[in-house]
Design an enzyme around this catalytic site. Sequence first.
Site, mmCIF file in Angstrom:
data_model
loop_
_atom_site.group_PDB
_atom_site.id
_atom_site.type_symbol
_atom_site.label_atom_id
_atom_site.label_comp_id
_atom_site.label_asym_id
_atom_site.label_seq_id
_atom_site.Cartn_x
_atom_site.Cartn_y
_atom_site.Cartn_z
ATOM 1 C CB CYS A 122 -1.044 -0.688 1.803
ATOM 2 S SG CYS A 122 -0.472 0.378 3.837
ATOM 3 C CB CYS A 123 2.913 0.283 -1.555
ATOM 4 S SG CYS A 123 3.951 -0.804 -0.564
ATOM 5 C CB CYS A 208 6.165 -3.200 4.954
ATOM 6 S SG CYS A 208 4.366 -3.241 5.254
ATOM 7 C CB CYS A 231 7.643 0.904 -2.026
ATOM 8 S SG CYS A 231 8.402 2.081 -3.065
#
Length: 241
Positions: A122-123, A208, A231
Amino acid sequence: MAYVFEQMEATDYEKVNTKLKNRDSLDILRWANQTYGEKLVYACSFGAEAMVLLDLLSKIQKEAHILFLDTDFHFAETYELIERVKERYPTFRINMAKPALSPEEQAERYGDELWLKNPDQCCQIRKLDVLARELEPYDAWLSGLRREQSPTRANTEFVNQDKRFKKVKVCPLIHWTEEEIWMYIKLHQLPYNELHDQHYPSIGCTYCTKAVMPGEDARSGRWAGTGKTECGLHAPTKGDS
């Protein structure tokens, strides 16, 4: 010499950091602006450190390039802060850079709640790929990293070899403490994210980020329970200086 990634060896970073080691943050920003000019961008998180760095930068370059990685998942308070920053520094050139995939497209391709199933991916999609794309026109980028923030940041220098993005990364605030950051914010009456007053020392995406209780590490509210603390934008890679 030209202080660009492709032409600098590890010893060149050592030399320039030795030259700059006794300079203050404004001096570092002056050096960066004089060295890179329009090829310099500040990748800004709009956290507490960012408020200090933006204010210092406004004294050096009122039309600085500012890059915000707009993941589509930020808190409303973060977007509200950005509007206040635009009002205070109207000549900054702020780029709200979005990922190639919308949240809906990401869910369709990778499934719902990717931030839970695979936070690294996702990051990668919503931050790292975007930063790599947006850094292309630039030779160097500014960051508000401080050495005391975490063990992974303890060896950060003023001028760093960023092998991940193949750019020079300049960090003017490495010696600042958290107390000094907040003293500066209060002294100069700078805007800041209201979530900081609600036990959010480090603020990222809504999914998050959680509040941090007294005694907990300042970054323990990021990706809580996953073992993830960065991240990837600033995670050191082997050989980084």
